[in-house]
Design an enzyme around this catalytic site. Sequence first.
Site, PDB file in Angstrom:
ATOM      1  N   PRO A  88       0.826  -1.218   0.000  1.00 14.46           N
ATOM      2  CA  PRO A  88       0.000   0.000   0.000  1.00 14.46           C
ATOM      3  C   PRO A  88       0.860   1.268   0.000  1.00 14.46           C
ATOM      4  CG  PRO A  88      -0.605  -1.480   1.811  1.00 14.46           C
ATOM      5  CD  PRO A  88       0.598  -2.075   1.166  1.00 14.46           C
ATOM      6  N   GLU A 115       1.867  -8.114   8.625  1.00  9.05           N
ATOM      7  CA  GLU A 115       1.859  -6.663   8.879  1.00  9.05           C
ATOM      8  C   GLU A 115       2.914  -5.945   8.058  1.00  9.05           C
ATOM      9  OE1 GLU A 115      -0.582  -5.543  10.720  1.00  9.05           O
ATOM     10  OE2 GLU A 115      -1.121  -7.644  10.936  1.00  9.05           O
ATOM     11  N   ARG A 152      -3.453  -7.844 -20.875  1.00 13.63           N
ATOM     12  CA  ARG A 152      -4.340  -7.411 -21.964  1.00 13.63           C
ATOM     13  C   ARG A 152      -3.713  -6.311 -22.827  1.00 13.63           C
ATOM     14  NH1 ARG A 152      -7.857  -3.826 -21.136  1.00 13.63           N
ATOM     15  NH2 ARG A 152      -9.624  -4.923 -22.076  1.00 13.63           N
ATOM     16  N   ASP A 167     -10.361   1.035 -24.151  1.00 18.01           N
ATOM     17  CA  ASP A 167     -10.690   0.894 -22.730  1.00 18.01           C
ATOM     18  C   ASP A 167     -10.897   2.249 -22.065  1.00 18.01           C
ATOM     19  OD1 ASP A 167     -10.308  -1.773 -22.737  1.00 18.01           O
ATOM     20  OD2 ASP A 167      -8.264  -1.699 -21.972  1.00 18.01           O
TER      21      ASP A 167
HETATM   22  N1  ADE Z   1      -0.881  -5.318  -0.112  1.00 16.02           N
HETATM   23  C1  ADE Z   1      -1.858  -5.044   0.773  1.00 16.02           C
HETATM   24  N2  ADE Z   1      -2.626  -4.036   0.352  1.00 16.02           N
HETATM   25  C2  ADE Z   1      -2.123  -3.645  -0.843  1.00 16.02           C
HETATM   26  C3  ADE Z   1      -2.486  -2.633  -1.772  1.00 16.02           C
HETATM   27  N3  ADE Z   1      -3.492  -1.785  -1.578  1.00 16.02           N
HETATM   28  N4  ADE Z   1      -1.735  -2.517  -2.897  1.00 16.02           N
HETATM   29  C4  ADE Z   1      -0.670  -3.327  -3.103  1.00 16.02           C
HETATM   30  N5  ADE Z   1      -0.305  -4.294  -2.258  1.00 16.02           N
HETATM   31  C5  ADE Z   1      -1.013  -4.453  -1.116  1.00 16.02           C
END
Ligand code: ADE
Length: 433
Positions: A88, A115, A152, A167
């Site tokens: 994230p 985590e 794709r 797209d």
């Molecule tokens: N791992 C956990 N959440 C994620 C996300 N939003 N993007 C990429 N990898 C992740």
Amino acid sequence: MRFDLLTIFPQLLDSPLNEGIIKRARASEALQIETHNIRDFALDKHACTDDRPFGGGEGMVMKPEPLIAALQAVHKKTPGGHVVFMTPQGRPYNQKLAAELARRPHLVIICGRYEGVDARVEEYIDDEVSIGDYVLTGGELPAMVLIDSITRLLPGVLGCDDSAAGDSFSRGLLKHPQYTRPRVFAGQTVPEVLISGDHGAIAKWRLAQSVNRTRVRRPDLLEKAAFSEDELRGLKADGTDTKGLRHRQKQKIRLDIALVHYPVSNKNNEIIGSAITNLDLHDIARASATYGVDTYYVITPYADQQTLAREIMAHWQSGHGAAYNPDRQEAFRRVEVLGSLAELYGAVTKKWHGRPLVLATSAAKQTADLSYHKVRQRLAAGERMLVLFGTGWGLAPEAVEQVDAFLPPLGGEGYNHLAVRSAAAIILDRLLG
Ligand code: ADE
């Protein structure tokens, strides 16, 4: 394209990687995917891949040793992969990043869990990617999002080249509404224009719908989208609100071509090096100047052939020829002699800050991966490309292996033995004329 996936849950990936378009792409060899279980690289007898965080706190942290051992095993088997960590905290994923990653021949994707991952693995990672501002239990689903969206975009994977181009997001707009049979459903009819058979009118209607939809649902996207003069005129004429729409600047064409004298085949399918010809040097340089090719590379490993080519060029660039015919001097300005395909790829990758899409034609390969129309559109949108022209009986298999996509072969009925300088001129006219 190749993906290596590092995960502790390889079974989680089984089904998405073995259905639909991805399954078909894997069977066609456009796509190779291998999953690697990080647990197989654990050092202790319990195959432990996580541990408690130093300093205390919630949850577990992925240990560095098994992960890096798995990564090193992948690099050893297939060197050169670009290592992407799904997190994230990574670069926000979107269609543009998908297109950027699709240009790489090999991605190694690390799926984190728990985590987090021990911070010392960072120096083994080239890129970090997030699929959105939310937290999933691991990187496996994000990795599937990457693989699906990149697959794709690969040449030849979708039935029609234009499917991906239409797209949502491919040009910074949401997609127009789509309809299929029946023509009337629950009292709602399909818009008349779509059954008119008038492709120009249909394209205009679709663009207007895309603009209207994007304005209502994603005005942020509309601010960044750009439109040609023609498009803006057409939208205005149809009464679409064009307020705030940006005019597109003409993109610089980033097309190089290369005339390959080695490695090519002879008529007995032996690999040979062919001789430089004065006509090919002149005529392809003139076609390149006419159509705006950036550099015309001439590839030969032989020192005497390189000297010959450079002497001819010097005559027209700075010798008597330059004064006699300045136009020819201009044409030769964009010619460069290099010793090998490796040097060529090095030069173009450096020049464009990334490897261009490598294209070729082949009389032997009758099915094309990309149409001239599609390549023309992608060039106009600023994509970097390199077209290889083989001399002799065409590019040798080891050169073909490095080609990303084939253009349709030239020719009419039967006889199709064009001189390479004729083929180059025709193809340049189709792509840039
Ligand atoms: N791992 C956990 N959440 C994620 C996300 N939003 N993007 C990429 N990898 C992740």
